[in-house]
Design an enzyme around this catalytic site. Structure first.
Site, PDB file in Angstrom:
ATOM      1  N   ASP A 190      31.230  33.905  39.326  1.00  0.00           N
ATOM      2  CA  ASP A 190      30.981  34.492  40.647  1.00  0.00           C
ATOM      3  C   ASP A 190      32.177  34.120  41.522  1.00  0.00           C
ATOM      4  O   ASP A 190      32.463  32.937  41.702  1.00  0.00           O
ATOM      5  CB  ASP A 190      29.679  33.904  41.208  1.00  0.00           C
ATOM      6  CG  ASP A 190      29.289  34.520  42.538  1.00  0.00           C
ATOM      7  OD1 ASP A 190      30.168  35.056  43.249  1.00  0.00           O
ATOM      8  OD2 ASP A 190      28.093  34.456  42.876  1.00  0.00           O
TER       9      ASP A 190
ATOM     10  N   CYS B   9      35.528  52.229  47.139  1.00  0.00           N
ATOM     11  CA  CYS B   9      35.478  53.679  46.927  1.00  0.00           C
ATOM     12  C   CYS B   9      34.263  54.213  47.675  1.00  0.00           C
ATOM     13  O   CYS B   9      33.471  54.984  47.159  1.00  0.00           O
ATOM     14  CB  CYS B   9      35.457  54.044  45.449  1.00  0.00           C
ATOM     15  SG  CYS B   9      34.150  53.284  44.501  1.00  0.00           S
TER      16      CYS B   9
ATOM     17  N   LYS C 259      42.615  48.043  37.891  1.00  0.00           N
ATOM     18  CA  LYS C 259      43.559  47.494  38.871  1.00  0.00           C
ATOM     19  C   LYS C 259      44.174  46.191  38.357  1.00  0.00           C
ATOM     20  O   LYS C 259      45.321  45.881  38.669  1.00  0.00           O
ATOM     21  CB  LYS C 259      42.877  47.318  40.225  1.00  0.00           C
ATOM     22  CG  LYS C 259      42.357  48.644  40.763  1.00  0.00           C
ATOM     23  CD  LYS C 259      41.768  48.564  42.133  1.00  0.00           C
ATOM     24  CE  LYS C 259      41.131  49.881  42.543  1.00  0.00           C
ATOM     25  NZ  LYS C 259      39.766  50.087  41.995  1.00  0.00           N
TER      26      LYS C 259
ATOM     27  N   GLU D 212      35.033  38.186  36.958  1.00  0.00           N
ATOM     28  CA  GLU D 212      33.967  39.197  36.884  1.00  0.00           C
ATOM     29  C   GLU D 212      32.635  38.494  36.660  1.00  0.00           C
ATOM     30  O   GLU D 212      32.506  37.645  35.791  1.00  0.00           O
ATOM     31  CB  GLU D 212      34.261  40.194  35.758  1.00  0.00           C
ATOM     32  CG  GLU D 212      33.143  41.175  35.434  1.00  0.00           C
ATOM     33  CD  GLU D 212      32.672  42.003  36.623  1.00  0.00           C
ATOM     34  OE1 GLU D 212      33.493  42.563  37.358  1.00  0.00           O
ATOM     35  OE2 GLU D 212      31.439  42.071  36.846  1.00  0.00           O
TER      36      GLU D 212
ATOM     37  N   PRO E 143      36.037  47.332  35.489  1.00  0.00           N
ATOM     38  CA  PRO E 143      36.544  47.377  34.120  1.00  0.00           C
ATOM     39  C   PRO E 143      38.027  47.025  33.953  1.00  0.00           C
ATOM     40  O   PRO E 143      38.518  47.048  32.831  1.00  0.00           O
ATOM     41  CB  PRO E 143      36.283  48.821  33.697  1.00  0.00           C
ATOM     42  CG  PRO E 143      36.321  49.599  34.977  1.00  0.00           C
ATOM     43  CD  PRO E 143      35.793  48.686  36.041  1.00  0.00           C
ATOM     44  N   GLY E 144      38.733  46.739  35.042  1.00  0.00           N
ATOM     45  CA  GLY E 144      40.070  46.181  34.874  1.00  0.00           C
ATOM     46  C   GLY E 144      41.242  47.112  35.119  1.00  0.00           C
ATOM     47  O   GLY E 144      42.387  46.751  34.839  1.00  0.00           O
TER      48      GLY E 144
ATOM     49  N   CYS F 287      37.032  40.851  41.715  1.00  0.00           N
ATOM     50  CA  CYS F 287      35.946  41.664  41.159  1.00  0.00           C
ATOM     51  C   CYS F 287      36.584  42.640  40.186  1.00  0.00           C
ATOM     52  O   CYS F 287      36.842  43.791  40.526  1.00  0.00           O
ATOM     53  CB  CYS F 287      35.222  42.402  42.287  1.00  0.00           C
ATOM     54  SG  CYS F 287      34.372  41.318  43.449  1.00  0.00           S
TER      55      CYS F 287
HETATM   56  N1  SAM Z   1      38.574  46.564  40.338  1.00  0.00           N
HETATM   57  C1  SAM Z   1      37.857  47.236  39.255  1.00  0.00           C
HETATM   58  C2  SAM Z   1      38.754  48.293  38.645  1.00  0.00           C
HETATM   59  O1  SAM Z   1      39.606  48.852  39.362  1.00  0.00           O
HETATM   60  O2  SAM Z   1      38.628  48.568  37.438  1.00  0.00           O
HETATM   61  C3  SAM Z   1      36.536  47.794  39.766  1.00  0.00           C
HETATM   62  C4  SAM Z   1      35.660  46.755  40.399  1.00  0.00           C
HETATM   63  S1  SAM Z   1      33.999  47.250  40.735  1.00  0.00           S
HETATM   64  C5  SAM Z   1      34.166  48.196  42.173  1.00  0.00           C
HETATM   65  C6  SAM Z   1      33.274  45.761  41.314  1.00  0.00           C
HETATM   66  C7  SAM Z   1      33.024  44.724  40.230  1.00  0.00           C
HETATM   67  O3  SAM Z   1      32.723  43.478  40.884  1.00  0.00           O
HETATM   68  C8  SAM Z   1      31.841  45.014  39.331  1.00  0.00           C
HETATM   69  O4  SAM Z   1      32.258  44.961  37.989  1.00  0.00           O
HETATM   70  C9  SAM Z   1      30.850  43.887  39.629  1.00  0.00           C
HETATM   71  O5  SAM Z   1      30.115  43.475  38.496  1.00  0.00           O
HETATM   72  C10 SAM Z   1      31.764  42.788  40.108  1.00  0.00           C
HETATM   73  N2  SAM Z   1      31.158  41.768  40.988  1.00  0.00           N
HETATM   74  C11 SAM Z   1      30.151  41.924  41.873  1.00  0.00           C
HETATM   75  N3  SAM Z   1      29.889  40.777  42.516  1.00  0.00           N
HETATM   76  C12 SAM Z   1      30.770  39.854  42.050  1.00  0.00           C
HETATM   77  C13 SAM Z   1      31.002  38.474  42.316  1.00  0.00           C
HETATM   78  N4  SAM Z   1      30.270  37.807  43.213  1.00  0.00           N
HETATM   79  N5  SAM Z   1      31.999  37.836  41.648  1.00  0.00           N
HETATM   80  C14 SAM Z   1      32.743  38.503  40.733  1.00  0.00           C
HETATM   81  N6  SAM Z   1      32.554  39.815  40.431  1.00  0.00           N
HETATM   82  C15 SAM Z   1      31.581  40.479  41.066  1.00  0.00           C
END
Ligand code: SAM
Length: 293
Positions: A142, A219, A97, A115, A94-95, A91
């Site tokens: 997904d 978080c 991590k 994503e 914005p990237g 997931c």
């Molecule tokens: N790891 C990111 C960072 O540190 O910059 C933050 C991630 S954020 C908490 C969760 C992300 O997961 C969101 O951008 C959301 O759109 C995405 N997301 C939600 N369900 C998902 C899925 N089934 N498959 C892939 N990404 C998904």
């Protein structure tokens, strides 16, 4: 009376992007202008006094330094992928991590940054480009549809799972909303939905055949999104030979004691640490708990 989290002075953190600059050079540069020191736990992390504003600093603009908090920076370090590994960031947008992983891997190996949300893909690509992380492949997909049987993922050794969560450890500003006992009726449904997805995604991550390490992070300060998710997958995890492993043993705040082994889990505290994060690490048995590069 209500208190605002933003009223509490909070040190500012910045992570040196070691793909572009080493920590020593960044320290030298910042010391010309700021009071700055290195974090004791996360080696690439710099600590500045509260209210230091680095948004327009040339090193931030150029992607040599990322404005990223301490708890968030602990997540990739907890996964600690070896440089030549293949890694899924499940997931990713914005990237922040993703590119931290790329730096820990010294730009080698391969990161598949998955994503689901189309609008957020652009942010993810911008972050990857700014960081100069050439070992990242962005995938609009997904995560639940990425098949563990697909030969394309047969060599994936680590998964970072930072799923959508309530954000209750960062976005809520009123402290009285953050008492463990507080949950508005309207929030219960939302939390349950989030927890169901988090559990499904973690179960999915556990099923990849060559994976040795999985980090789950949120978080959120809500137990339903944290300890309860971990607890619910424990039987499946152990059937795949995974066990919970302690991360940052020197860190005092651990998971809520709701099952045997919760001391492996790490929490940061909304008040003490100014943000509420949760991190768990699964390691497959027989694998080294902290791989050396
Ligand atoms: N790891 C990111 C960072 O540190 O910059 C933050 C991630 S954020 C908490 C969760 C992300 O997961 C969101 O951008 C959301 O759109 C995405 N997301 C939600 N369900 C998902 C899925 N089934 N498959 C892939 N990404 C998904």
């Amino acid at each position: 009376t209500s208190y605002k989290i933003s009223d509490i002075p909070k040190p500012r953190y910045a992570r040196v992007n070691t793909l572009k600059m080493d920590v020593e050079s960044a320290l030298l540069e910042f010391k010309k202008q700021y009071e700055v020191r290195q974090d004791a736990m996360v080696p690439d992390l710099l600590i500045f006094p509260p209210r230091t504003d680095l948004h327009d600093h040339p090193l931030v603009k150029s992607g040599s330094v990322f404005l990223q908090g301490k708890a968030s920076s602990m997540v990739a370090v907890a996964l600690w992928p070896k440089p030549r590994w293949e890694v899924i960031d499940a997931c990713a947008a914005p990237g922040n991590k993703t590119v931290h992983l790329a730096a820990l891997m010294k730009g080698n190996g391969k990161i598949i940054a998955c994503e689901l949300n189309k609008e957020r893909i652009k942010r993810l690509k911008d972050t990857v480009r700014l960081a100069g992380a050439t070992n990242v492949k962005v995938k609009h997909e997904d995560f639940l549809n990425m098949s563990p049987e697909d030969p394309a993922y047969s060599k994936v050794q680590a998964i970072l799972l930072d799923p959508s969560c309530s954000g209750s450890g960062t976005v809520v500003d009123r402290l009285d909303h953050l008492l463990p006992s507080y949950t508005a009726e309207s929030d219960v449904n939302r939390l349950e939905k989030l927890a169901a997805f988090q559990k499904k995604a973690l179960e999915h991550a556990l099923s990849f055949p060559a994976v040795e390490r999985i980090v789950y992070s949120t978080c959120s300060i809500n137990q339903v999104e944290n300890e309860d998710v971990i607890k619910s997958v424990l039987p499946l995890a152990s059937s795949y030979d995974f066990e919970l492993t302690t991360i940052f043993p020197q860190w005092p705040r651990r998971g809520h004691p709701v099952f045997d082994g919760s001391q492996h889990l790490l929490r940061t505290d909304l008040i003490e640490d100014k943000e509420g994060f949760f991190i768990a690490l699964f390691v497959r048995k027989g694998m080294s708990p902290s791989p050396k590069n």
